[in-house]
Design an enzyme around this catalytic site. Structure first.
Site, mmCIF file in Angstrom:
data_model
loop_
_atom_site.group_PDB
_atom_site.id
_atom_site.type_symbol
_atom_site.label_atom_id
_atom_site.label_comp_id
_atom_site.label_asym_id
_atom_site.label_seq_id
_atom_site.Cartn_x
_atom_site.Cartn_y
_atom_site.Cartn_z
ATOM 1 N N ASN A 15 -2.094 -10.583 38.076
ATOM 2 C CA ASN A 15 -3.156 -10.713 37.085
ATOM 3 C C ASN A 15 -3.315 -12.170 36.681
ATOM 4 O OD1 ASN A 15 -3.194 -7.871 36.992
ATOM 5 N ND2 ASN A 15 -1.751 -7.829 35.307
ATOM 6 N N ARG A 70 2.708 -37.699 48.015
ATOM 7 C CA ARG A 70 1.594 -36.748 47.904
ATOM 8 C C ARG A 70 1.635 -35.950 46.610
ATOM 9 N NH1 ARG A 70 3.139 -33.596 53.171
ATOM 10 N NH2 ARG A 70 5.128 -34.034 52.169
ATOM 11 N N ASP A 116 -5.813 -6.160 19.719
ATOM 12 C CA ASP A 116 -4.491 -6.695 19.400
ATOM 13 C C ASP A 116 -4.275 -6.798 17.885
ATOM 14 O OD1 ASP A 116 -3.812 -6.802 22.045
ATOM 15 O OD2 ASP A 116 -3.951 -8.981 22.222
ATOM 16 N N LYS A 152 7.636 -8.222 34.767
ATOM 17 C CA LYS A 152 6.615 -9.263 34.901
ATOM 18 C C LYS A 152 7.293 -10.577 35.263
ATOM 19 C CE LYS A 152 3.625 -7.359 31.295
ATOM 20 N NZ LYS A 152 3.061 -7.590 29.957
ATOM 21 N N GLN A 160 1.009 -5.882 42.000
ATOM 22 C CA GLN A 160 -0.218 -6.310 41.315
ATOM 23 C C GLN A 160 -0.014 -7.700 40.728
ATOM 24 O OE1 GLN A 160 -2.182 -3.396 38.744
ATOM 25 N NE2 GLN A 160 -2.431 -4.986 37.208
#
Length: 181
Positions: free
Chosen positions: A48, A23, A168, A72, A46
């Site tokens: 993102n 599979r 940025d 993160k 959270q």
């Protein structure tokens, strides 16, 4: 999952261990117990998603100013990125050093980024998507950044960015002693 310590203290490249059959495959991409055993955060309030249309899109280098702690866990769910972290922790043995890893939808690697690091990436393919689990909720008053091409850092990007936001592009470089941010 296999946890490989990155050369910057507290950062890890995490490899999935896929179980394959006809599979496709199945793999765990997160486990509280295993993250805790490595001293990593297990609280992710959270998540993102960053969608990037063009190859050569640059985002970063972003970080949260203390006292905000922003860990993160980053993975590329479509396409490919050159993912860069910079240690901004005062007194760290790896302060102002950088590390990069290629994250793709094919290698299934993840990058664990401790609090106190700047983070950014350059897309290596068009139509790239990056998924972040965040150790704290976004606090706009703590949002900061440093230029992706800051000469004091000397990050070696695989190519010059072709798409970069004005925000940025206008980020500052490190000041004076290199430890002021």
């Amino acid at each position: 999952m296999r946890f490989e310590a990155a050369p910057l203290a507290g950062a890890f490249v995490i490899e999935l261990e896929p179980q394959r059959d006809t599979r496709g495959f199945f793999a765990r991409s997160y486990c509280d117990r295993e993250f805790a055993e490595h001293g990593l955060t297990t609280h992710w309030p959270q998540c993102n998603v960053s969608s990037n249309q063009g190859k050569g899109t640059l985002r970063g280098l972003h970080y949260a100013a203390p006292p905000v702690r922003e860990e993160k866990l980053v993975r590329c769910t479509r396409g490919a990125v050159y993912d860069v972290i910079v240690d901004l922790r005062h007194g760290s043995p790896s302060a102002l050093k950088w590390f990069a890893v290629e994250l793709t939808d094919r290698n299934h690697r993840m990058l664990y980024i401790p609090a106190g690091f700047a983070h950014g990436f350059l897309t290596l393919e068009p139509d790239t998507e990056v998924f972040y689990q965040m150790g704290s909720s976004y606090q706009p008053e703590a949002a900061r950044g440093i230029r992706w091409d800051d000469p004091r850092l000397g990050v070696h990007w695989p190519a010059a960015p072709t798409i970069i936001s004005d925000q940025d592009r206008d980020l500052p470089v490190l000041r004076g002693d290199g430890m002021s941010w």
